[in-house]
Design a protein around this motif. Sequence first.
Motif, mmCIF file in Angstrom:
data_model
loop_
_atom_site.group_PDB
_atom_site.id
_atom_site.type_symbol
_atom_site.label_atom_id
_atom_site.label_comp_id
_atom_site.label_asym_id
_atom_site.label_seq_id
_atom_site.Cartn_x
_atom_site.Cartn_y
_atom_site.Cartn_z
ATOM 1 N N ALA A 132 34.847 28.037 33.058
ATOM 2 C CA ALA A 132 35.914 27.318 33.751
ATOM 3 C C ALA A 132 36.685 28.219 34.712
ATOM 4 O O ALA A 132 37.282 27.746 35.688
ATOM 5 C CB ALA A 132 36.869 26.691 32.744
ATOM 6 N N SER A 133 36.678 29.521 34.432
ATOM 7 C CA SER A 133 37.418 30.454 35.289
ATOM 8 C C SER A 133 36.568 30.998 36.432
ATOM 9 O O SER A 133 37.081 31.705 37.301
ATOM 10 C CB SER A 133 37.938 31.625 34.447
ATOM 11 O OG SER A 133 38.798 31.162 33.417
ATOM 12 N N PRO A 135 39.116 35.182 40.654
ATOM 13 C CA PRO A 135 39.495 34.919 39.247
ATOM 14 C C PRO A 135 39.576 36.212 38.447
ATOM 15 O O PRO A 135 38.830 37.158 38.697
ATOM 16 C CB PRO A 135 38.371 34.019 38.747
ATOM 17 C CG PRO A 135 37.201 34.337 39.614
ATOM 18 C CD PRO A 135 37.777 34.668 40.965
ATOM 19 N N VAL A 136 40.488 36.220 37.507
ATOM 20 C CA VAL A 136 40.631 37.370 36.622
ATOM 21 C C VAL A 136 39.770 37.195 35.379
ATOM 22 O O VAL A 136 39.528 38.146 34.647
ATOM 23 C CB VAL A 136 42.115 37.560 36.242
ATOM 24 C CG1 VAL A 136 42.318 38.797 35.380
ATOM 25 C CG2 VAL A 136 42.970 37.685 37.487
ATOM 26 N N CYS A 137 39.288 35.975 35.181
ATOM 27 C CA CYS A 137 38.470 35.627 34.015
ATOM 28 C C CYS A 137 39.275 35.704 32.719
ATOM 29 O O CYS A 137 38.757 36.015 31.643
ATOM 30 C CB CYS A 137 37.224 36.514 33.902
ATOM 31 S SG CYS A 137 36.051 36.298 35.265
ATOM 32 N N GLU A 138 40.552 35.454 32.860
ATOM 33 C CA GLU A 138 41.421 35.396 31.688
ATOM 34 C C GLU A 138 42.376 34.215 31.862
ATOM 35 O O GLU A 138 43.287 34.262 32.677
ATOM 36 C CB GLU A 138 42.233 36.684 31.514
ATOM 37 C CG GLU A 138 41.402 37.905 31.174
ATOM 38 C CD GLU A 138 42.271 39.145 31.046
ATOM 39 O OE1 GLU A 138 43.502 39.018 31.244
ATOM 40 O OE2 GLU A 138 41.729 40.227 30.779
ATOM 41 N N ARG A 173 44.424 34.116 38.422
ATOM 42 C CA ARG A 173 43.809 34.591 39.661
ATOM 43 C C ARG A 173 44.622 35.765 40.208
ATOM 44 O O ARG A 173 45.813 35.886 39.928
ATOM 45 C CB ARG A 173 43.721 33.467 40.692
ATOM 46 C CG ARG A 173 42.778 32.340 40.284
ATOM 47 C CD ARG A 173 42.683 31.273 41.362
ATOM 48 N NE ARG A 173 41.727 30.239 41.010
ATOM 49 C CZ ARG A 173 40.419 30.302 41.232
ATOM 50 N NH1 ARG A 173 39.907 31.364 41.847
ATOM 51 N NH2 ARG A 173 39.611 29.324 40.870
ATOM 52 N N GLU A 174 43.959 36.562 40.979
ATOM 53 C CA GLU A 174 44.598 37.712 41.611
ATOM 54 C C GLU A 174 44.307 37.707 43.113
ATOM 55 O O GLU A 174 43.298 37.162 43.552
ATOM 56 C CB GLU A 174 44.089 39.019 41.000
ATOM 57 C CG GLU A 174 42.613 39.278 41.245
ATOM 58 C CD GLU A 174 42.161 40.635 40.741
ATOM 59 O OE1 GLU A 174 43.036 41.460 40.411
ATOM 60 O OE2 GLU A 174 40.933 40.869 40.688
ATOM 61 N N ARG A 175 45.216 38.299 43.844
ATOM 62 C CA ARG A 175 45.009 38.418 45.291
ATOM 63 C C ARG A 175 44.505 39.826 45.592
ATOM 64 O O ARG A 175 45.138 40.816 45.234
ATOM 65 C CB ARG A 175 46.296 38.126 46.048
ATOM 66 C CG ARG A 175 46.162 38.238 47.575
ATOM 67 C CD ARG A 175 47.337 37.606 48.273
ATOM 68 N NE ARG A 175 47.358 36.155 48.050
ATOM 69 C CZ ARG A 175 46.651 35.269 48.769
ATOM 70 N NH1 ARG A 175 45.860 35.701 49.756
ATOM 71 N NH2 ARG A 175 46.739 33.986 48.501
ATOM 72 N N VAL A 176 43.381 39.857 46.250
ATOM 73 C CA VAL A 176 42.717 41.131 46.543
ATOM 74 C C VAL A 176 42.734 41.350 48.054
ATOM 75 O O VAL A 176 42.477 40.427 48.842
ATOM 76 C CB VAL A 176 41.265 41.129 46.022
ATOM 77 C CG1 VAL A 176 40.594 42.467 46.304
ATOM 78 C CG2 VAL A 176 41.234 40.808 44.521
ATOM 79 N N PHE A 177 43.031 42.592 48.467
ATOM 80 C CA PHE A 177 43.052 42.964 49.882
ATOM 81 C C PHE A 177 41.883 43.894 50.180
ATOM 82 O O PHE A 177 41.525 44.745 49.354
ATOM 83 C CB PHE A 177 44.362 43.662 50.245
ATOM 84 C CG PHE A 177 45.551 42.749 50.261
ATOM 85 C CD1 PHE A 177 45.971 42.165 51.452
ATOM 86 C CD2 PHE A 177 46.244 42.474 49.086
ATOM 87 C CE1 PHE A 177 47.083 41.329 51.471
ATOM 88 C CE2 PHE A 177 47.349 41.632 49.101
ATOM 89 C CZ PHE A 177 47.759 41.051 50.295
ATOM 90 N N LEU A 178 41.324 43.725 51.369
ATOM 91 C CA LEU A 178 40.299 44.657 51.814
ATOM 92 C C LEU A 178 40.943 45.988 52.186
ATOM 93 O O LEU A 178 42.172 46.111 52.262
ATOM 94 C CB LEU A 178 39.536 44.078 53.011
ATOM 95 C CG LEU A 178 38.765 42.776 52.754
ATOM 96 C CD1 LEU A 178 38.031 42.344 54.024
ATOM 97 C CD2 LEU A 178 37.775 42.923 51.605
ATOM 98 N N ILE A 179 40.113 46.975 52.441
ATOM 99 C CA ILE A 179 40.599 48.333 52.701
ATOM 100 C C ILE A 179 40.238 48.734 54.130
ATOM 101 O O ILE A 179 39.116 48.518 54.594
ATOM 102 C CB ILE A 179 39.977 49.335 51.709
ATOM 103 C CG1 ILE A 179 40.387 48.982 50.276
ATOM 104 C CG2 ILE A 179 40.422 50.761 52.038
ATOM 105 C CD1 ILE A 179 39.727 49.867 49.234
ATOM 106 N N ILE A 237 37.410 43.749 42.979
ATOM 107 C CA ILE A 237 37.764 42.639 42.077
ATOM 108 C C ILE A 237 37.771 43.162 40.643
ATOM 109 O O ILE A 237 36.780 43.725 40.166
ATOM 110 C CB ILE A 237 36.763 41.479 42.224
ATOM 111 C CG1 ILE A 237 36.730 41.020 43.695
ATOM 112 C CG2 ILE A 237 37.128 40.324 41.302
ATOM 113 C CD1 ILE A 237 35.669 39.972 43.970
ATOM 114 N N SER A 238 38.887 42.999 39.968
ATOM 115 C CA SER A 238 39.030 43.529 38.606
ATOM 116 C C SER A 238 38.067 42.866 37.633
ATOM 117 O O SER A 238 37.557 43.519 36.711
ATOM 118 C CB SER A 238 40.469 43.341 38.122
ATOM 119 O OG SER A 238 40.826 41.969 38.153
ATOM 120 N N ALA A 239 37.769 41.574 37.817
ATOM 121 C CA ALA A 239 36.862 40.888 36.895
ATOM 122 C C ALA A 239 35.444 41.450 36.988
ATOM 123 O O ALA A 239 34.694 41.404 36.008
ATOM 124 C CB ALA A 239 36.846 39.393 37.191
ATOM 125 N N CYS A 240 35.070 41.989 38.141
ATOM 126 C CA CYS A 240 33.722 42.530 38.301
ATOM 127 C C CYS A 240 33.556 43.878 37.610
ATOM 128 O O CYS A 240 32.423 44.371 37.480
ATOM 129 C CB CYS A 240 33.391 42.672 39.781
ATOM 130 S SG CYS A 240 33.350 41.098 40.680
#
Length: 283
Positions: free
Chosen positions: A55-56, A79-82, A86-92, A175-178
């Motif tokens: 579902a996440s 998704p954070v899978c928790e 969700r989290e917002r991720v920025f490119l570098i 991505i932290s979930a990865c």
Amino acid sequence: MDTANQLASVGTFQVLKLPLGFIRVLEWLFAIFAFATCGGYSGQLRVSVDCMEKASSNLSIAIDFAYPFRLHQVSFEAPVCEAMRRERVFLIGDYSSSAEFFVTIAVFAFLYSLMATIVYIFFQNKYHENSRAPLIDFVVTVVFSFMWLVSSSAWAKALSDVKTATDPDEVQLLISACKVQTNKCGSLHGPRWSGLNTSVAFGFLNFVLWAGNIWFVFKETSWHKGASRFAGGASEKQAGTFNQQPYNQGSFDQSGSYNTQGNLGQPSEYSQVGGPTSYSNQM
């Protein structure tokens, strides 16, 4: 229409058949291609995050970026899978300086090429009468040649960094979930780089055109014309030192008074010291 016809009649379009005018037109066209392919670029990549809790999961995360490539301002939600968080991720990375520098040089080169072409066509007489105009044209051409080389090299390096920063495999590391082995992340497709690769090619092609046109612009300056006159005067002076007094066939005298200018129709006298002077004396 009357104004256009008058301009066409006054203008000397024959200059476009010469290397100086023809290359200026090519510079104008290729400058358009350079800043259009770079400044008008927009790309997208997609990644997927498959959580243990289905579902996440988000199996299609679209990440859009565009010129001027301030990637540190590009963000997306993952998704954070928790618990559906969700989290917002920025490119570098920020590569706007190189991209904007390249586009700025292309725009100014486009404007100058257009202005120079108009001067060549409609104000050719004034261009040649004023010795400062060809000199300014020469200096500007040299400067733009150098700037095209610098901006194209900088943009080529920045483009390589942009490709690395927007690589789907590199984005997954953000991505932290990865980072959790129980979750599965993958890349769906990466950006298309054909347009930006073309912009780099046009950048170096513009450098070749501007550098090659330096010689043809230099030939219009007073420096080249003065050097040509100096070389011509030196060659004439050197040739003058080899001039000799013309040979006169009738003025060749030696001891014995040889003269070829005598009248061949009259008998010549033959005299010798101590010898007979006439046939009657011999008798």
